[in-house]
Scaffold this motif. Structure first.
Motif, PDB file in Angstrom:
ATOM      1  N   GLN A  87       0.992  -1.123   0.024  1.00  0.00           N
ATOM      2  CA  GLN A  87      -0.095   0.364   0.210  1.00  0.00           C
ATOM      3  C   GLN A  87       1.396   1.449  -0.365  1.00  0.00           C
ATOM      4  O   GLN A  87      -0.048   1.781  -1.151  1.00  0.00           O
ATOM      5  CB  GLN A  87      -0.987   0.055   1.095  1.00  0.00           C
ATOM      6  N   PHE A  88       1.927   1.177   0.545  1.00  0.00           N
ATOM      7  CA  PHE A  88       3.157   2.426   0.729  1.00  0.00           C
ATOM      8  C   PHE A  88       4.485   2.262  -0.218  1.00  0.00           C
ATOM      9  O   PHE A  88       4.740   0.791   0.112  1.00  0.00           O
ATOM     10  CB  PHE A  88       2.460   2.729   2.492  1.00  0.00           C
ATOM     11  N   GLN A  89       4.766   3.655   0.231  1.00  0.00           N
ATOM     12  CA  GLN A  89       6.519   3.251  -0.898  1.00  0.00           C
ATOM     13  C   GLN A  89       7.619   2.979   0.892  1.00  0.00           C
ATOM     14  O   GLN A  89       7.031   3.187   2.294  1.00  0.00           O
ATOM     15  CB  GLN A  89       6.887   4.378  -0.880  1.00  0.00           C
ATOM     16  N   GLN A  90       8.756   2.443   0.476  1.00  0.00           N
ATOM     17  CA  GLN A  90       9.571   2.352   1.356  1.00  0.00           C
ATOM     18  C   GLN A  90       9.373   3.567   2.556  1.00  0.00           C
ATOM     19  O   GLN A  90       9.650   4.761   2.564  1.00  0.00           O
ATOM     20  CB  GLN A  90      11.000   1.692   1.486  1.00  0.00           C
ATOM     21  N   PRO A  91       9.367   3.332   3.757  1.00  0.00           N
ATOM     22  CA  PRO A  91       9.689   4.376   4.919  1.00  0.00           C
ATOM     23  C   PRO A  91      10.684   4.922   5.085  1.00  0.00           C
ATOM     24  O   PRO A  91      11.706   3.771   4.582  1.00  0.00           O
ATOM     25  CB  PRO A  91       8.887   3.746   5.812  1.00  0.00           C
ATOM     26  N   ASP A  92      11.355   5.617   5.513  1.00  0.00           N
ATOM     27  CA  ASP A  92      12.838   6.383   6.527  1.00  0.00           C
ATOM     28  C   ASP A  92      12.525   5.022   7.146  1.00  0.00           C
ATOM     29  O   ASP A  92      12.628   4.494   7.544  1.00  0.00           O
ATOM     30  CB  ASP A  92      13.198   7.409   6.618  1.00  0.00           C
ATOM     31  N   GLU A  93      14.559   5.034   7.499  1.00  0.00           N
ATOM     32  CA  GLU A  93      14.946   4.019   8.407  1.00  0.00           C
ATOM     33  C   GLU A  93      14.748   4.493   9.675  1.00  0.00           C
ATOM     34  O   GLU A  93      13.429   3.036  10.125  1.00  0.00           O
ATOM     35  CB  GLU A  93      16.122   4.491   8.401  1.00  0.00           C
ATOM     36  N   ASP A  95      11.238   5.171  10.860  1.00  0.00           N
ATOM     37  CA  ASP A  95       9.528   4.339  10.308  1.00  0.00           C
ATOM     38  C   ASP A  95       9.918   3.246  10.003  1.00  0.00           C
ATOM     39  O   ASP A  95       8.628   2.825  10.743  1.00  0.00           O
ATOM     40  CB  ASP A  95       9.235   5.349   9.855  1.00  0.00           C
ATOM     41  N   LEU A  96      10.947   2.837   9.616  1.00  0.00           N
ATOM     42  CA  LEU A  96      10.719   1.390   8.975  1.00  0.00           C
ATOM     43  C   LEU A  96      11.993   0.548  10.323  1.00  0.00           C
ATOM     44  O   LEU A  96      11.034  -0.225  10.371  1.00  0.00           O
ATOM     45  CB  LEU A  96      12.090   0.743   8.424  1.00  0.00           C
ATOM     46  N   SER A  97      12.274   1.049  11.916  1.00  0.00           N
ATOM     47  CA  SER A  97      12.697   0.816  12.494  1.00  0.00           C
ATOM     48  C   SER A  97      11.793   0.312  13.426  1.00  0.00           C
ATOM     49  O   SER A  97      11.037  -0.536  14.566  1.00  0.00           O
ATOM     50  CB  SER A  97      13.603   1.435  12.770  1.00  0.00           C
ATOM     51  N   VAL A 139      12.329  -9.276   5.929  1.00  0.00           N
ATOM     52  CA  VAL A 139      11.770  -8.581   5.435  1.00  0.00           C
ATOM     53  C   VAL A 139      13.089  -7.361   5.755  1.00  0.00           C
ATOM     54  O   VAL A 139      12.978  -6.088   5.365  1.00  0.00           O
ATOM     55  CB  VAL A 139      10.768  -7.858   6.024  1.00  0.00           C
ATOM     56  N   ALA A 140      14.358  -7.506   6.252  1.00  0.00           N
ATOM     57  CA  ALA A 140      15.210  -6.587   6.803  1.00  0.00           C
ATOM     58  C   ALA A 140      16.571  -6.354   5.662  1.00  0.00           C
ATOM     59  O   ALA A 140      16.554  -5.900   6.288  1.00  0.00           O
ATOM     60  CB  ALA A 140      14.816  -6.381   8.588  1.00  0.00           C
ATOM     61  N   MET A 141      16.296  -7.661   5.342  1.00  0.00           N
ATOM     62  CA  MET A 141      18.004  -8.098   4.822  1.00  0.00           C
ATOM     63  C   MET A 141      17.346  -7.789   3.105  1.00  0.00           C
ATOM     64  O   MET A 141      16.818  -7.836   2.626  1.00  0.00           O
ATOM     65  CB  MET A 141      17.814  -9.333   5.297  1.00  0.00           C
ATOM     66  N   ALA A 142      18.599  -7.198   2.797  1.00  0.00           N
ATOM     67  CA  ALA A 142      18.824  -6.783   1.752  1.00  0.00           C
ATOM     68  C   ALA A 142      20.310  -6.980   1.590  1.00  0.00           C
ATOM     69  O   ALA A 142      21.169  -6.205   2.313  1.00  0.00           O
ATOM     70  CB  ALA A 142      18.203  -5.093   1.228  1.00  0.00           C
ATOM     71  N   PRO A 143      20.746  -7.155   0.132  1.00  0.00           N
ATOM     72  CA  PRO A 143      20.410  -7.793  -1.270  1.00  0.00           C
ATOM     73  C   PRO A 143      19.838  -9.044  -0.781  1.00  0.00           C
ATOM     74  O   PRO A 143      19.513  -9.757  -1.983  1.00  0.00           O
ATOM     75  CB  PRO A 143      21.117  -7.024  -2.588  1.00  0.00           C
ATOM     76  N   LYS A 144      20.261  -9.883  -0.242  1.00  0.00           N
ATOM     77  CA  LYS A 144      19.628 -11.272   0.217  1.00  0.00           C
ATOM     78  C   LYS A 144      19.100 -12.051   0.771  1.00  0.00           C
ATOM     79  O   LYS A 144      19.548 -12.390   1.940  1.00  0.00           O
ATOM     80  CB  LYS A 144      20.840 -12.524  -0.027  1.00  0.00           C
ATOM     81  N   PRO A 145      17.648 -11.578   0.557  1.00  0.00           N
ATOM     82  CA  PRO A 145      17.089 -12.119   2.222  1.00  0.00           C
ATOM     83  C   PRO A 145      16.693 -13.386   2.148  1.00  0.00           C
ATOM     84  O   PRO A 145      16.409 -15.004   2.695  1.00  0.00           O
ATOM     85  CB  PRO A 145      15.825 -11.608   1.871  1.00  0.00           C
ATOM     86  N   LYS A 204       5.643   1.531  -5.045  1.00  0.00           N
ATOM     87  CA  LYS A 204       6.851   2.719  -6.260  1.00  0.00           C
ATOM     88  C   LYS A 204       5.380   4.286  -5.766  1.00  0.00           C
ATOM     89  O   LYS A 204       6.980   5.174  -5.609  1.00  0.00           O
ATOM     90  CB  LYS A 204       6.866   2.032  -7.438  1.00  0.00           C
ATOM     91  N   THR A 205       4.382   4.466  -5.760  1.00  0.00           N
ATOM     92  CA  THR A 205       4.166   5.596  -5.376  1.00  0.00           C
ATOM     93  C   THR A 205       3.319   5.381  -4.047  1.00  0.00           C
ATOM     94  O   THR A 205       2.874   4.607  -3.472  1.00  0.00           O
ATOM     95  CB  THR A 205       3.236   5.652  -6.450  1.00  0.00           C
ATOM     96  N   GLY A 206       2.322   6.691  -4.414  1.00  0.00           N
ATOM     97  CA  GLY A 206       1.693   7.111  -3.147  1.00  0.00           C
ATOM     98  C   GLY A 206       2.747   7.496  -2.028  1.00  0.00           C
ATOM     99  O   GLY A 206       3.634   7.872  -1.851  1.00  0.00           O
ATOM    100  N   PRO A 207       2.531   7.528  -0.865  1.00  0.00           N
ATOM    101  CA  PRO A 207       2.713   7.681   0.180  1.00  0.00           C
ATOM    102  C   PRO A 207       3.619   7.143   1.221  1.00  0.00           C
ATOM    103  O   PRO A 207       3.358   5.819   0.939  1.00  0.00           O
ATOM    104  CB  PRO A 207       1.479   8.136   0.793  1.00  0.00           C
ATOM    105  N   LYS A 208       4.799   7.465   1.772  1.00  0.00           N
ATOM    106  CA  LYS A 208       5.229   7.073   2.523  1.00  0.00           C
ATOM    107  C   LYS A 208       5.151   6.137   3.994  1.00  0.00           C
ATOM    108  O   LYS A 208       4.112   6.424   4.901  1.00  0.00           O
ATOM    109  CB  LYS A 208       6.595   7.222   2.997  1.00  0.00           C
ATOM    110  N   ALA A 209       5.524   4.405   4.371  1.00  0.00           N
ATOM    111  CA  ALA A 209       4.349   4.077   5.482  1.00  0.00           C
ATOM    112  C   ALA A 209       5.342   4.461   6.335  1.00  0.00           C
ATOM    113  O   ALA A 209       6.216   5.445   6.550  1.00  0.00           O
ATOM    114  CB  ALA A 209       4.957   2.869   5.384  1.00  0.00           C
ATOM    115  N   GLY A 210       4.508   4.245   7.439  1.00  0.00           N
ATOM    116  CA  GLY A 210       5.005   4.984   9.000  1.00  0.00           C
ATOM    117  C   GLY A 210       4.219   4.183   9.969  1.00  0.00           C
ATOM    118  O   GLY A 210       3.850   3.858  10.013  1.00  0.00           O
TER     119      GLY A 210
END
Length: 478
Positions: A87-93, A95-97, A139-145, A204-210
Motif C-alpha cells: 500500500q505504501f512506499q518504503q519508509p525512512d529508516e 520509521d522502518l525500525s 524483511v529487513a535483509m537486502a540484497p539477499k533475503p 513505488k508510488t503513493g505516501p510513505k509507510a510509517g
C-alpha cells in the motif's frame, strides 16, 4: 500559477488513489479481490505449509503446540507488514525500525519460550523453532533475503535431526512434524525468490509507510485460534539493523595483557605437553605434518601469520566489511576480524549467545558461563571458553582450534576441514557430533597431565545384514 500548482497536486493525488485501488496493485479486503499478488502468495503459504504444521503441532500438543502458536503470531505480524508494503512506499529508516519492532519482539518471544522451558521433554522441538525463527527477519535483509532464510533454516538442522533420531521408530507424527516445519522455510525461500528477490518489495508510488499508518484488516488466511499469551521476559531487542562497526569499549592494552597471560597457560594449560610421535593415533600419517603451535607447547592458540597464496586466476578483492565486537540484544556478534589475537568477551550472562563470523587468523576468549557459541565461516580461528550450557557449533570453517576450560554438553562440527578440540576434565562427557567434515581431532587430558590426541573417524563401511543396514568405522592402515 498558484491555481495551476494546486490543480497538478490534485491530479497527482487522484492518480495515486487510482493506482492504489487498481487490480493487483494494492491491498484491501479479500472479498473485493484487490489484494496485492505477493500478499495472496503469502496467504497461500499460511493456508498450506503453515496450516499443516499447526495441525500436526496441535496433535502433538504440550509445549510444541504453544510455541507453534507464538510462531503463527509472528507470521501474521509479517503479513501485516507485507500488506503495508503493498500500500505504501518504503519508509525512512527511523520509521522502518518502528514498523519492524513488533516482528522483532515476537521473534524474541518465540526464543524466550524455549529458554523458559529448557526442562521440557520437547526441548529439541522448541530449539528447532527457536534457532530458525530469526528467518522472519528477512524483511529487513537486502540484497539477499532468500539466502538469509536458508542460513537460519540450517541452524535448526541439529535439533530436527535429534527429533528424527528420537522418534523415527517410535512415533511417525514427530517425523511428519519435522517435515512440515522445514517445508515452511523451504516454501518461504521460493516465495521470496519470486516476489522479493533483493529485498522487501514496497510500493513505488503513493505516501510513505510509517508507524501511524492504519493497519490492514484481518488476514485472508484463517488463524488457528489466538496464540497463548507470550511469557514474560526481558525487553525485546531492537529490530534487525546493519551491523555496526563500533569497537569494544575495553581498553586495548589491558585486553592484550589479559590474553597474553592466558597464552602463558598458567592454571589453564600448564599441563598441555607435547605428544610424542609414537603416542599419536592418526589413521593417516599425512596428518602429522599438520601439527601447529597448539600441539607443541603451552600456548594453545597463537594466531598464525598470514601467508601469501597465489591463485591461478586473478579475482577482484571482495569488499572488506568493518570488524564488529558488540552485544546486540542477547547475542554477542564477533565479525570480520583479521589478525586479531586479543579478542575478549568478559561481561557475559547465561542467556547470551556468541556468534563468530568470518574471522581469520584471530583468537577469541569467552569468560564466564554462556548459553551457546557458533563459529561460522572462519579460518585459522582459536577459541577459548569457560562454560557453555548449550551447544558449541563449528560450521563452514577451516583450521579451527577450540579449548574448553569448564563444561560443555555438545560440540557440533559441520562442513569444516581441520578442527582441533581440547577438552577439560570436566567436559569429558561432551558429545561430539560431526558431519561433512575432515581432519578432526579430540585431545583429552590424562592422569599424568599430558593430553592424548584421538582422530574422529571420517570413513565408514555399511553392509546389509539381511535385516537392516549396519554401519561401522573403517580404519585405514598407514
Amino acid at each position: 500559477m498558484a491555481d495551476l500548482q494546486n490543480l497538478v497536486q490534485r491530479l497527482e493525488t487522484a492518480v495515486g488513489k487510482l493506482e492504489l485501488f487498481a487490480g493487483g496493485s494494492g491491498a484491501g479486503s479479500c472479498a473485493a479481490g484487490d489484494t496485492a499478488q505477493f500478499v495472496k502468495a503469502y496467504d497461500a503459504l499460511l493456508n498450506g505449509a503453515v496450516g499443516e504444521f499447526l495441525k500436526i503441532s496441535k496433535e502433538i500438543g504440550g509445549d510444541v503446540e504453544k510455541q507453534a502458536g507464538l510462531l503463527l503470531a509472528g507470521l501474521n505480524i509479517q503479513r501485516e507488514l507485507l500488506v503495508k508494503a503493498s500500500q505504501f512506499q518504503q519508509p525512512d529508516e527511523k520509521d522502518l525500525s518502528a514498523l519492524l519492532a513488533p516482528l522483532s519482539k515476537q521473534i524474541q518471544t518465540v526464543q524466550d519460550f524455549r529458554e523458559k522451558n529448557r526442562s521440557s521433554k520437547q526441548f529439541n522441538h522448541l530449539s528447532a523453532i527457536s534457532e530458525s525463527v530469526p528467518a522472519l527477519g528477512w524483511v529487513a535483509m537486502a540484497p539477499k533475503p532468500g539466502p538469509y532464510v536458508k542460513e537460519m533454516t540450517d541452524a535448526a538442522t541439529f535439533y530436527t535431526n535429534r527429533v528424527l533420531k528420537e522418534y523415527k521408530d517410535v512415533d511417525k507424527k514427530h517425523v511428519d512434524w519435522v517435515r512440515s516445519y522445514l517445508s515452511i522455510w523451504t516454501e518461504l525461500q521460493a516465495y521470496i525468490k519470486e516476489h522479493h528477490t533483493t529485498g522487501l518489495s514496497w510500493r513505488k508510488t503513493g505516501p510513505k509507510a510509517g508507524p501511524s499508518t492504519s493497519a490492514p484488516s484481518a488476514p485472508c488466511a484463517p488463524r488457528a485460534g489466538p496464540p497463548p499469551p507470550p511469557p514474560g521476559g526481558p525487553p525485546p531487542p531492537p529490530p534487525p539493523a546493519p551491523a555496526s562497526a563500533s569497537a569494544p569499549s575495553d581498553d586495548s592494552e589491558a585486553r592484550s595483557q589479559l590474553f597474553a597471560q592466558l597464552n602463558q597457560g598458567e592454571n589453564i594449560t600448564r599441563a598441555l605437553k607435547h605428544v610424542p610421535e609414537d603416542m599419536k593415533t592418526h589413521k593417516n600419517p599425512a596428518l602429522k605434518s599438520q601439527s601447529g603451535p597448539i600441539r607443541s607447547g603451552p600456548k594453545p592458540f597463537t594466531s598464525p601469520k598470514p601467508t601469501n597464496i597465489c591463485s591461478p586466476a586473478a579475482k577482484p578483492a571482495p569488499k572488506k566489511e568493518p570488524p564488529v565486537l558488540e552485544l546486540e540484544g542477547k547475542k554477542w556478534k564477533v565479525e570480520n576480524h583479521d589478525n586479531a589475537s586479543n579478542l575478549v568477551i568478559s561481561d557475559t550472562e547465561l542467556k547470551q549467545v556468541v556468534y563468530v563470523y568470518k574471522c581469520v587468523n584471530s583468537t577469541l576468549q569467552v569468560k564466564g558461563k554462556i548459553n551457546s557459541i557458533t563459529i561460522d565461516n572462519c579460518k585459522k580461528l582459536g577459541l577459548v571458553f569457560e562454560d557453555a550450557v548449550g551447544i558449541v557449533e563449528i560450521i563452514n570453517s577451516r583450521d579451527v582450534k577450540v579449548q574448553v576450560l569448564g563444561k560443555v554438553p555438545t560440540i557440533s562440527i559441520n562442513k569444516t576441514d581441520g578442527c582441533q578440540i581440547y577438552l577439560s576434565k570436566d567436559s569429558l562427557s561432551c558429545e561430539i557430533i560431526s558431519a561433512k567434515s575432515s581432519e578432526m581431532n579430540i585431545s583429552v587430558p590424562g592422569s599424568g597431565g599430558e593430553f592424548s590426541e584421538f582422530p574422529v573417524p571420517e570413513q565408514f563401511k555399511t553392509v546389509w545384514n539381511g535385516d537392516k543396514l549396519v554401519t561401522t568405522v573403517t580404519e585405514i592402515a598407514g
